[in-house]
Design an enzyme around this catalytic site. Structure first.
Site, mmCIF file in Angstrom:
data_model
loop_
_atom_site.group_PDB
_atom_site.id
_atom_site.type_symbol
_atom_site.label_atom_id
_atom_site.label_comp_id
_atom_site.label_asym_id
_atom_site.label_seq_id
_atom_site.Cartn_x
_atom_site.Cartn_y
_atom_site.Cartn_z
ATOM 1 N N ARG A 330 62.421 -65.697 -22.626
ATOM 2 C CA ARG A 330 63.101 -64.544 -22.046
ATOM 3 C C ARG A 330 64.424 -64.222 -22.736
ATOM 4 O O ARG A 330 64.710 -63.069 -23.036
ATOM 5 C CB ARG A 330 63.367 -64.807 -20.558
ATOM 6 N N HIS A 422 68.381 -61.197 -13.737
ATOM 7 C CA HIS A 422 67.240 -61.581 -12.922
ATOM 8 C C HIS A 422 67.496 -62.844 -12.109
ATOM 9 O O HIS A 422 67.102 -62.939 -10.952
ATOM 10 C CB HIS A 422 66.054 -61.789 -13.855
ATOM 11 N N ARG A 456 66.008 -70.455 -17.553
ATOM 12 C CA ARG A 456 64.907 -70.906 -16.708
ATOM 13 C C ARG A 456 63.591 -70.414 -17.269
ATOM 14 O O ARG A 456 63.473 -69.260 -17.671
ATOM 15 C CB ARG A 456 65.087 -70.380 -15.288
#
Lengths: 658, 253, 221
Positions: A330, A422, A456
């Site tokens: 990401r 996010h 994450r």
């Protein structure tokens, strides 16, 4: 105060079982006398409240929404990881642990992550037993998919609504305990302060959001399961109500804040459409399995996406990262999109978007389908029709959502996407037992900092929330509470409660009496812009210093010029928001300070001063292999404590996706 | 899709608190973008009201991506407005045109009393779940997840029922204010799965009893609930509840 | 769970309505079938009518019919009253037509119209038959003649036809609704039930409508 993570001795793979075997217990008769306050009813909070209720503790659970089922865990789409190895593809506890530490760019605590991987399998068992309808194969067994670029299929899912199904499972367990009288539920209540007596957390002050009245609640221990603080950026994929207030009050009461600058910017969100934008919507990461990301090769190309010929398109992820292509992690994908847009290659009216294109996938699937159906020499229209059907079956609900929001049909024109805030890896610093630096005060789930390091991995937030609530806290809290059995319930008339309530009441009265000219919303938007521009996807020293100055000025303006209509003693959404924004205005400064301190790039934190010659993030293990735990020492003054990270098993290496 | 701006007249229910007598107020909003969501239009209106020293309108909302079920609003005669299988937060202003008048009311049901303006109290749904909308399995009691195969068809149908977001649009849409779709969805989900079998009889009886106690109306099969459900939950779940009820009722002692 | 609990719960009340509804649907088949004998001939019809009023099994079933109608009405009225109370404040603006059919929402009204019709209908035919049977010592009773007499009045024929319209829409919803209430909703069977329901409703109402019309326009002697 020195930081003691209380990591058990012994081999990594034996730490948790050794801990469980030796931890002190509370006998059933004593559990009945012990009260526990749980803040938040997402995956971590609901599972903790339910499990502790089952054990016999007297639990009080709080949420600001109208029902515990609304907590924002419900919006998670993709799935939940577990080292079940049902697919026989080589997964194991060790591999899940390894992937998580590596994915977190070596800024997570190994022992915590190992425990997370260990209990992951039991989570799936528990959820299935609760009736969570995971996707299944025709044989009736559970289905798995690969998620976020992992090499094994370890992700369990329920269509694109995994978070919803898991939360409803935990919610049902919670409601069962409510029915049994073990848990008392306080919905439409917001925690506004921690009450400390003799240095220990002993309760909270909560505001009833319907009546506006303050309430005092005693607890032998307090659990914060209040989620992340992504809304400090104003625009994020968080729910409108998601806030840092509970964690921030804990911080103000002595709990250290860990790695506040570690923020995850998710690469595939629907772009901002205008100044009116109130939140951003995520498009599941799974779309990158089939969609190709590109921008035009020419700057300011104003043609429609589908009118731009193939050789004038720049598939920049495939170009820069041939090994992983569109499936890079990401943080990498997000930065690459920002780089292209900043360089002037963005698309759409705002030019702050890139294309996620399914045309190739449609053709590819169409050809396979035509072959399966025995259609020889299928014409282009047939192939596209068949391909669209396949794509619809895989991603139909996401495509529908995209069309509702943008009014564009993603089967016909490429989707426009842009990164958005996010998830926050940072949070309250906790030790192995999930206890903060305040005795009796715990932090679970996204509210703590512990398991994801600087980045994450997909499908691991749900895993962590449920691990903490179902399988960690029920054991670790006993170690503290076993020493509290002699402590009788402290009446809420205690001076500490009185003082805490008064200070909360004073602050509310103060806020409403400012009666200035600018709305809470406008301050929140301004803060968000500062944070996004200067403490967002890329950070540099100058920008961060500016940001700190700007936030201080904005905070001053807020406290002298904010305008909150209505009264304190009634339902007042503006007042609720004002309290949260006031806390964000303090947190924002700390995030910038943390980002300033960390002069390396790692995970979601990209310091422009620390990059490789070809523009990739450059970690600095020698100087920054630590958890930054910030202690509030005065009004907006902090002291940094460092918890040195020891890597016994996973040897840090530079991540490469080339 | 072409973007456009619009001016609108809004007729919105205002009610100071649960005990107060409410009434409709009319507001004008200008230059609303067709790209805004319906709630963003409300944000604009509220900012306008604050600037005019008036009290902003209270309304429930949280995730704004159609999944938490917190937003409500009865918009121009329909729960969640004119779009099919959609929540208010996902309704976009493209659904309206310049000069439109939009009437916004709270959910109306005896079991959902108004708290303020457009905010209603839906805790009745939580109490129905407390009556049996769960499987009694304490943490740690579970067997291996794959020890109990579930036919894919049952798992899929259970999932479709479990997709309910608990928003209450079914109650709001039903002329009888019945909660049968909400209750039917939960009863069905758990009845379809082998894990839910041991408690299936007490579950349906207790949940129906609680539903009746809360003051919801009786289902007369108009199917308005299914038509207005943002998640498209099928009334087949109500039929399944009925069947479960017959089975449990006849089997009980 | 007691029987009382079972039937007084919301779902239980609906079972009563559905079960009695299906019983009444079956009754209408018999009723329409027997009455169709008027098209065969006066004597045949009167013979069947005599059988129906004298056979003990039929007379016991007749009591069941009245109990059924009574329960159907009572339970439906309770449901209707509770439903009205479930929404004390109504909507200012409601587009119910977007989500449901008008007749599914108007079962109470349609049922009330049918009930009013039944009162008239019984006074026309049922009372006379019973008076002849019980009070006049089983005197001969020409029901065919009675029908001709009643249906010679144009106003009454119009009232009958209007009532049949109410019955039509009541059945249009009631037929498939009864099966839903009894738990039958199935991808393959439900469309079948719906089709049969529509066919049944059309045939039954047309048959009943043909009778007053036949007498009024003297299609039959």
């Amino acid at each position: 105060m020195s930081l003691d993570a209380k990591i058990p001795q012994g081999n990594m793979s034996e730490k948790w079982s050794a801990y469980k075997g030796n931890v002190k217990l509370v006998n059933p008769a004593n559990k009945r006398k012990i009260e526990i306050v749980v803040i938040g009813t997402g995956l971590a909070g609901a599972s903790a409240a339910a499990s502790l209720g089952e054990l016999g503790y007297k639990v009080k659970a709080f949420c600001f929404q109208d029902s515990p089922r609304r907590a924002h865990s419900i919006a998670a789409q993709g799935g939940i990881n577990a080292a079940k190895n049902y697919q026989n593809d080589g997964d194991s506890v060790y591999r899940l642990f390894y992937d998580t530490v590596k994915g977190g760019d070596y800024r997570a605590r190994e022992a915590n992550v190992y425990r997370l991987a260990e209990v992951s399998a039991a989570i799936i068992d528990q959820c299935v037993a609760q009736g969570v309808p995971f996707a299944r194969e025709y044989g009736g067994l559970l289905s798995n998919r690969s998620f976020g670029g992992t090499q094994v299929q370890r992700t369990f899912y329920a269509a694109g609504q995994t978070g919803q199904q898991l939360l409803l499972g935990a919610y049902s367990a919670l409601e069962r305990q409510v029915a049994l009288g073990n848990v008392t539920m306080y919905s439409r209540h917001e925690m506004l302060d921690i009450v400390k007596i003799d240095g220990k957390a002993r309760g909270i002050i909560a505001r009833n959001l319907v009546s506006g009245k303050l309430e005092r609640h005693f607890g032998h221990a307090v659990l914060l399961c209040s989620g992340g603080y992504g809304n400090v950026f104003y625009l994020s994929t968080n729910a409108m109500g998601s806030n840092v207030t509970a964690a921030w009050k804990a911080h103000r009461n002595g709990a250290y804040f860990g790695n506040p600058c570690f923020t995850q910017i998710h690469p595939t969100c629907i772009p901002v459409s205008g100044d009116h934008q109130s939140k951003l919507t995520l498009m599941s990461e799974s779309l990158r399995n089939d969609g190709r990301i590109w921008v035009p090769k020419a700057k300011n190309d104003n043609r429609k996406g589908k009118d731009i010929p193939e050789d004038e398109r720049d598939y920049y992820l495939e170009r820069r990262y041939p090994a992983f292509g569109n499936l890079v992690p990401r943080d990498v994908a997000s930065r690459a999109a920002k780089e292209r847009c900043d360089a002037g290659y963005g698309v759409g009216t705002t030019k702050m978007a890139v294309y996620l294109d399914f045309a190739d996938a449609i053709k590819r699937y169409g050809k396979i389908e035509a072959g399966k159906n025995g259609i020889i020499n299928a014409d282009q229209d047939t192939i596209i029709r068949l391909g669209k059907d396949v794509v619809k079956e895989k991603y139909g609900n996401l495509f529908d959502m995209y069309e509702k929001i943008t009014g564009e049909n993603p089967y016909e024109t490429p989707m426009r996407i842009y990164p958005a805030v996010h998830y926050t890896m940072g949070g309250l610093w906790v030790d192995y037992e999930l206890q903060t630096t305040v005795p009796g005060l715990y932090a679970l789930g996204e509210a703590n900092f512990s398991d994801h390091g600087a980045n994450r991995l997909g499908a691991s937030a749900l895993m962590q929330g449920l691990a903490d609530g179902y399988f960690v806290i029920p054991y670790t809290i006993g170690n503290y509470l076993s020493n509290e059995i002699a402590t009788a319930s402290i009446p809420v008339s205690h001076p500490a409660f009185e003082a805490a309530e008064k200070s909360v009441q004073d602050r509310l009265n103060h806020l409403i009496q400012i009666n200035g000219t600018e709305s809470v919303e406008s301050y929140h938007k301004k803060l968000g812009k500062i944070m996004w521009d200067k403490c967002g996807m890329a950070r540099n020293e100058q920008g961060l210093r500016e940001a700190i100055a700007e936030i201080r000025a904005l905070r001053e303006s807020f406290w002298s010029n904010v305008k909150i209509p209505g009264r304190v003693d009634e339902m007042n959404n503006e007042l609720d928001k004002a309290g949260r924004v006031a806390d964000f205005l303090e947190l924002g400064e700390l995030m910038c300070m943390d980002a300033l301190d960390r002069k390396e790039s790692c995970g979601g934190h990209f310091r422009e001063e620390s990059q490789t010659p070809d523009g990739e993030a450059q970690r600095d293990d020698e100087n920054y292999s630590y958890v930054a735990a910030w202690e509030l020492t005065g009004n907006n003054q902090w002291t940094l404590h460092k918890e040195k990270l020891q890597f016994e098993i996973v040897k840090p290496t530079q991540r490469s996706y080339k | 899709m072409e973007h456009y701006n619009m001016n609108l007249t809004l007729k919105i229910w205002r009610q100071a608190n649960s005990g107060a007598k409410g009434s409709f107020e009319t507001y004008q909003v200008k230059d609303i973008s067709s790209e805004m969501s319906f709630l963003e239009m409300f944000d604009v209106l509220n900012e306008q009201l604050i600037a005019e020293n008036k009290e902003p309108i209270a309304f429930d909302h949280d995730c704004r991506e159609g999944i938490c079920g917190m937003c409500s609003m009865y918009i121009n005669g329909q729960p969640h407005g004119p779009w099919k299988q959609n929540t208010t937060c996902q309704l976009h202003m493209r659904a309206f045109k310049d000069g439109d008048t939009i009437v916004v009311e709270p959910w109306r049901s005896r079991a959902f009393p108004v708290i303020k303006d457009l905010v209603v109290d839906r805790t009745a749904f939580d109490r129905i779940i407390q009556a049996g909308g769960y499987i009694s399995v304490d943490t740690g009691n579970a067997q291996d997840a794959n020890a109990l195969p579930v036919p894919k068809k049952d798992a899929d149908n259970a999932f479709l029922a479990a997709a309910c977001i608990g928003c209450g649009a079914c109650v709001a849409a039903c002329k009888n204010g019945s909660a049968m779709l909400f209750v039917g969805a939960k009863v069905s989900q758990l009845a379809l799965l082998p894990q839910g079998k041991p408690e299936r009889e007490t579950r349906v009886l207790n949940m129906v009893a609680q539903m009746d106690k809360e003051g919801f109306g009786n289902c007369t099969n108009t199917y308005a609930c299914e038509a207005e459900c943002p998640k498209g939950i099928s009334v087949a779940n109500i039929a399944r509840l009925n069947l479960e009820y017959i089975h449990a009722g006849l089997n009980s002692e | 769970m007691t029987w009382k609990q079972f039937f007084s719960a919301s779902v239980g009340k609906k079972f009563t309505v559905a079960l009695t509804g299906i019983f009444l649907i079956l009754f209408l088949i018999v009723h329409a079938g027997v009455n169709s004998a008027i098209f065969v001939g006066r004597d045949d019809f009167n013979n069947i009518a005599h059988f129906m009023s004298h056979n003990y099994i039929v007379r016991i079933l007749e009591i069941g019919l009245f109990v059924g109608i009574f329960l159907h009405i009572i339970q439906a009225l309770i449901v209707w009253r509770q439903n009205a109370a479930a929404r004390p404040v109504g909507y200012h603006m409601s587009k119910a037509n977007k989500n449901s059919t008008w007749y599914s929402r108007s079962m109470g009204l349609l049922g009330t119209l049918i009930l009013l019709f039944l009162i008239m209908h019984m006074s026309h035919f049922f009372v006379g038959t019973k008076v002849a049977l019980y009070l006049e010592d089983d005197a001969p009773h020409d029901l065919y003649e009675k029908m001709r007499e009643v249906f010679s009045n144009g106003y009454i024929v119009i009232i009958y036809l209007i009532s049949l319209v109410a019955l039509f829409w009541h059945l249009m919803h009631g037929f498939q609704s009864a099966f839903q209430t009894l738990g039958l909703n199935h991808k393959r069977f439900t469309p079948l039930i719906k089709t049969i329901g529509v066919g049944y409703t059309i045939i039954i109402t047309l048959l009943f409508a043909s009778m007053p019309l036949a007498f009024y326009f003297k299609w039959i002697e």
